[in-house]
Design a protein around this motif. Structure first.
Motif, PDB file in Angstrom:
ATOM      1  N   GLY A  16       0.871  -0.780  -0.238  1.00  0.00           N
ATOM      2  CA  GLY A  16       0.382   0.224  -0.157  1.00  0.00           C
ATOM      3  C   GLY A  16       0.907   1.262  -0.472  1.00  0.00           C
ATOM      4  N   SER A  17       0.368   2.181   0.029  1.00  0.00           N
ATOM      5  CA  SER A  17       1.250   4.297   0.086  1.00  0.00           C
ATOM      6  C   SER A  17       0.214   4.693   0.918  1.00  0.00           C
ATOM      7  CB  SER A  17       0.455   4.732  -1.407  1.00  0.00           C
ATOM      8  OG  SER A  17       1.077   3.773  -2.376  1.00  0.00           O
ATOM      9  N   ARG A  19       0.563   9.339   2.333  1.00  0.00           N
ATOM     10  CA  ARG A  19       1.393  10.536   2.140  1.00  0.00           C
ATOM     11  C   ARG A  19       1.453  10.961   3.321  1.00  0.00           C
ATOM     12  NH1 ARG A  19      -0.383  15.728  -0.905  1.00  0.00           N
ATOM     13  NH2 ARG A  19       1.824  16.627  -2.159  1.00  0.00           N
ATOM     14  N   ARG A  66      10.587   3.393  -3.824  1.00  0.00           N
ATOM     15  CA  ARG A  66      10.289   3.559  -3.025  1.00  0.00           C
ATOM     16  C   ARG A  66       9.126   4.858  -2.415  1.00  0.00           C
ATOM     17  NH1 ARG A  66       9.172   0.145   1.285  1.00  0.00           N
ATOM     18  NH2 ARG A  66      10.919   0.516   1.738  1.00  0.00           N
ATOM     19  N   THR A  68       9.922   8.882  -2.132  1.00  0.00           N
ATOM     20  CA  THR A  68       9.988  10.203  -2.593  1.00  0.00           C
ATOM     21  C   THR A  68       9.792  11.060  -1.298  1.00  0.00           C
ATOM     22  OG1 THR A  68       8.629   9.304  -4.581  1.00  0.00           O
ATOM     23  CG2 THR A  68       9.970  12.067  -4.528  1.00  0.00           C
ATOM     24  N   GLN A  81       6.583  11.036  -0.063  1.00  0.00           N
ATOM     25  CA  GLN A  81       4.913  10.354  -0.128  1.00  0.00           C
ATOM     26  C   GLN A  81       6.043   8.097  -0.574  1.00  0.00           C
ATOM     27  OE1 GLN A  81       2.080  10.486  -2.062  1.00  0.00           O
ATOM     28  NE2 GLN A  81       2.070   7.756  -2.038  1.00  0.00           N
ATOM     29  N   ASN A  83       5.499   4.588  -1.451  1.00  0.00           N
ATOM     30  CA  ASN A  83       4.514   3.493  -1.363  1.00  0.00           C
ATOM     31  C   ASN A  83       5.019   1.920  -1.548  1.00  0.00           C
ATOM     32  OD1 ASN A  83       3.084   5.394  -3.586  1.00  0.00           O
ATOM     33  ND2 ASN A  83       4.820   5.816  -4.865  1.00  0.00           N
ATOM     34  N   SER A  84       4.537   0.959  -2.013  1.00  0.00           N
ATOM     35  CA  SER A  84       5.645  -0.641  -2.018  1.00  0.00           C
ATOM     36  C   SER A  84       5.499  -0.843  -0.491  1.00  0.00           C
ATOM     37  CB  SER A  84       5.998  -0.142  -3.016  1.00  0.00           C
ATOM     38  OG  SER A  84       6.324  -0.466  -4.087  1.00  0.00           O
ATOM     39  N   LEU A  85       4.426  -0.033   0.021  1.00  0.00           N
ATOM     40  CA  LEU A  85       4.944  -0.497   1.727  1.00  0.00           C
ATOM     41  C   LEU A  85       5.061  -1.532   2.558  1.00  0.00           C
ATOM     42  CD1 LEU A  85       2.923   2.282   3.026  1.00  0.00           C
ATOM     43  CD2 LEU A  85       5.463   2.171   3.683  1.00  0.00           C
TER      44      LEU A  85
END
Length: 125
Positions: A16-17, A19, A66, A68, A81, A83-85
């Motif tokens: 999951g992602s 922010r 992954r 940013t 940010q 991603n790909s946690l």
């Protein structure tokens, strides 16, 4: 008085992602460096991502590709940010601000003078 307030943490599943945001007051993001750090249970605080005054970024090897880091100087807000946690990303995430000018020190917690209280990120498998 400098205040850094993190938000955006939560619980997600692997892959999951999220922010994260860090709103700064009493401190101008464009004047120094900003960083994201994390601390898991029983672990030392580690640098995740940092951004210099001019926008140069640095990442921990474990999050490259992954995560940013970015900042909005007009909004005086720092972002991360994610991603790909992975479950190993679970930790309390802090943002920090400081006057350090060396790119090499962007991930060194001792180089930062101001800290937020953190936002929890939990990644389940």
């Amino acid at each position: 008085q400098v205040q850094l307030v993190e938000s955006g943490g939560g619980s997600v599943q692997t892959g999951g992602s999220l922010r994260l945001s860090c709103a700064a007051s009493g401190y101008t993001l464009s004047s120094g460096s900003m960083g994201w750090f994390r601390q898991g249970p029983g672990k030392e605080r580690e640098g995740v991502a940092g951004i210099g005054r001019g926008g140069t970024t640095r990442y921990a090897d474990s999050v490259k590709g992954r995560f940013t880091i970015s900042k909005d100087n007009a909004e005086n807000t720092l972002y991360l940010q994610m991603n790909s946690l992975k479950p190993e990303d679970s930790a309390l995430y802090y943002c920090a601000a400081g006057e350090n000018r060396l790119i090499a020190s962007l991930l060194v917690p001792q180089k930062y003078a101001y800290w937020g209280r953190g936002t929890q990120v939990t990644v389940s498998s």
